[in-house]
Write a protein that holds these residues in place. Sequence first.
Motif, PDB file in Angstrom:
ATOM      1  N   ALA A 382       0.842  -1.407  -0.092  1.00 35.66           N
ATOM      2  CA  ALA A 382       0.088  -0.048  -0.017  1.00 35.66           C
ATOM      3  C   ALA A 382       0.798   1.092  -0.161  1.00 35.66           C
ATOM      4  CB  ALA A 382      -1.142  -0.110   1.079  1.00 35.66           C
ATOM      5  N   LEU A 410      -1.949  -2.124  -3.688  1.00 35.15           N
ATOM      6  CA  LEU A 410      -3.136  -1.346  -3.581  1.00 35.15           C
ATOM      7  C   LEU A 410      -2.807   0.097  -3.326  1.00 35.15           C
ATOM      8  CD1 LEU A 410      -6.382  -0.996  -2.533  1.00 35.15           C
ATOM      9  CD2 LEU A 410      -5.258  -1.363  -0.489  1.00 35.15           C
ATOM     10  N   VAL A 412      -3.869   3.182  -1.763  1.00 34.01           N
ATOM     11  CA  VAL A 412      -5.212   3.712  -0.907  1.00 34.01           C
ATOM     12  C   VAL A 412      -5.500   4.966  -1.239  1.00 34.01           C
ATOM     13  CG1 VAL A 412      -4.242   2.451   1.103  1.00 34.01           C
ATOM     14  CG2 VAL A 412      -3.369   4.533   0.662  1.00 34.01           C
ATOM     15  N   GLN A 420     -10.368  -1.691  -1.499  1.00 34.15           N
ATOM     16  CA  GLN A 420      -9.623  -1.889  -0.341  1.00 34.15           C
ATOM     17  C   GLN A 420      -9.794  -3.080   0.470  1.00 34.15           C
ATOM     18  OE1 GLN A 420      -8.590   1.440   2.290  1.00 34.15           O
ATOM     19  NE2 GLN A 420      -8.926   2.833   0.536  1.00 34.15           N
ATOM     20  N   LEU A 450      -5.623   1.783   7.000  1.00 32.47           N
ATOM     21  CA  LEU A 450      -5.674   0.328   6.411  1.00 32.47           C
ATOM     22  C   LEU A 450      -4.873  -0.541   7.542  1.00 32.47           C
ATOM     23  CD1 LEU A 450      -5.928  -1.453   3.956  1.00 32.47           C
ATOM     24  CD2 LEU A 450      -3.735  -1.019   3.576  1.00 32.47           C
TER      25      LEU A 450
END
Length: 499
Positions: A382, A410, A412, A420, A450
């Motif tokens: 992330a 990912l 964010v 997510q 996260l």
Amino acid sequence: MTDELTRLANSVLWPGFFGTTLEGDGAPVWLREALEQDLAGVVYFGQNVTDDLAALSAQIHATNPHALIGIDEEGGSVTRLEVATGSTLPGPAQLGALDDVAASQATGAELARRARTVGVDIVLGPVADVNTDPRNPVIGVRSFGADAGLVSRHVAAVVRGVEHGGVAACVKHFPGHGDTHLDSHLALPVITLDPHEIEDVHLEPFRAAIAAGVDTIMTAHIVVPAWGEQPSTLNPAVLGRLREMGFEGVIITDALDMAAIRESVGIGGGAVQALAAGADLLCVGNPTNPGDGTASDQDEQDFLSAREAVVAALRDGSLPRERVEQARDRVRALAARLAAATPADTPPFDSAAIVGRALRVTGDLRAAGSDAAASALAVLDARQSSTLAVDSAAAYVSEALAGDGFRVRLDVALATETEQDAALNAAIAADGRLVLLIDRPDVNAGQRALVERAAARDPHAVVVNAGLAVQHPLPLPVVEVGAASRVGAEAARTLILSV
């Protein structure tokens, strides 16, 4: 026939270029012609690096024996020599965390050895910026730290290591790019600090580098209002200060095609003003910087913009010829000295051992894990997107961390909550211990959120932080790596799998 002023202008220009050879189809004809006409040299970027880089360097040096070849190689998060696979050298933040001056000097020596192997004359590092603003988008882990004394001793150590290896070091970015939250590739940062703080904190590592005998210093495209409204690269008061500090070497500009210059005075205007201000070598660096758009011949366009402006200013007398000749002579003297240098022997170097010692753990990896050691890792990457300066989201980091295991990327900042959740669910369901790979938890609310969501769902998860060390505690144990590098990821993987 090339006139004398064109040759003089060429002798202080240092362009980047597209291509991997000077010969055959697709070779940059303009570059060969400029090298034959006294071009100061070239700067390598990722687009130039292949397994035949040493052959390209030999072609350049054969075409122009005075040519200086530079490369933006810092170790850690910034590499060109290992652009495809990730750096295997310790990075500045890792060396700062370890605070072992001998390790920093050994890293500089190894960097010089690698540069010499491919025919490089100048390493554009180490970074001498004191990273006092944690929001800094362009320095961060490229700095040895936020303490001037720490940064100073490690800058000096790396300089000694590089230059004992027969290569010139280039400390950067004078007068200090550490207290900004803007990226000069994209904008023009303004440093509003009290001048006494600049003197006492941000100039100190440059003084240490000068005392260590550094050959070159790179300017910053930043404005210090207390010293004038021009960017430091174009400001005679700022560059004059370098000379007052005792520096007698080559002053190199940061890339004139960066937006801070391109979108203000233009590449040509920047070239003329930088020389007038006291710069010696004009980097017209990475021709992938944004501006009016990147054309297939953007490298040549940018080079000619700088050269034509310098020639015109020489012709009309607005740029004194003596100033450009002084710059050329400094550059030529450095080239001659490097050509005659006898590098010191480089002792065996164990990068993995240094990086392993630099790892820091917050929390208890064993208490958070299961009774048995993990046999695999499932990585949710992330990290923030890469920038023009740092390939911080490069896939080789998550690949090295995951090994043959699961990994998913990912962003964010762009992903919806549904996306997510899907990425998090997939990583939790995969074989192996969940690892969240992040790099800006103190300034990126999405990364922090996260981690908190992952902690609520999988208390055995662990965070690997490739950025600045976490200042605000996270609900999971954190392995502080301090670089987006292959060797850093491998060290983190080894540590996590061992508990």
